[in-house]
Design a protein around this motif. Sequence first.
Motif: not given
Length: 236
Positions: A78-90, A140-148
């Motif tokens: 398990t590695d939460p790095a592969f979780n989806e971005f926060d769609a509800d937050g978006v 909200l997690e930014t796109w840049q933070a998400f890709t990182a």
Amino acid sequence: MGNLYLIRHGQASFGADDYDVLSPVGIRQSQALGEHLAQLGLRLDRCVAGNLRRQQDTARLALETLKGNGHAVPAIETDPAFNEFDADGVIRALLPGLMADEPNAGHILRNGVQNRSEFQRLFALMVQRWHAGEHEGDGLETWQAFTARVNAGLQRVLDTAGSGDNIAVFTSGGTIAALLHLVSGITPSQAFALNWQIINTSLSQLKFRGRDVALASFNSQAHVQLLKVPELITYR
């Protein structure tokens, strides 16, 4: 060379109280994937999944089916790095700025099951504004933070992979889009244009040697197409 198989989770429960639960269709898709991997005779050396329930359950069901067909299967890492971005937050962050141009957006988004095409249109518009940075810094997690985050997970997998390993990564559509962006250099807009085409439990294949990674195939649907059951081809 080694192989990374990026697998989107099975259909979740869109419109239900808890989206993060596989629907009956999602369960069948996951089992069909396991049957397909068995028919291919694919040896999986490792399996990595995000910690979202829909990702974990897709991995578990696929591997159980693969094992039931006589194949050895690895444990699920398990590695939460592969979780989806926060769609509800978006949606929460971008909806207020959308209301001037789309006064019915709130109603459509609250009733997405009854307005699927309009929901997708509005959600895609908000995602475009999200990855362009057109939102307030409200936690909200930014796109840049998400890709990182996603890239850090990819590098962890590569750093611990054997040279000829076959590794399954059970994840989500947005995460696969981020990986396509990172690996191929396509723009975020191009990556999300592809993301909207990714079906549940599809396979995309990356080839790797050390930290060098290249896209080999995208969004393979053979396991559900061959069953000739159209309702197993879903996008949400």
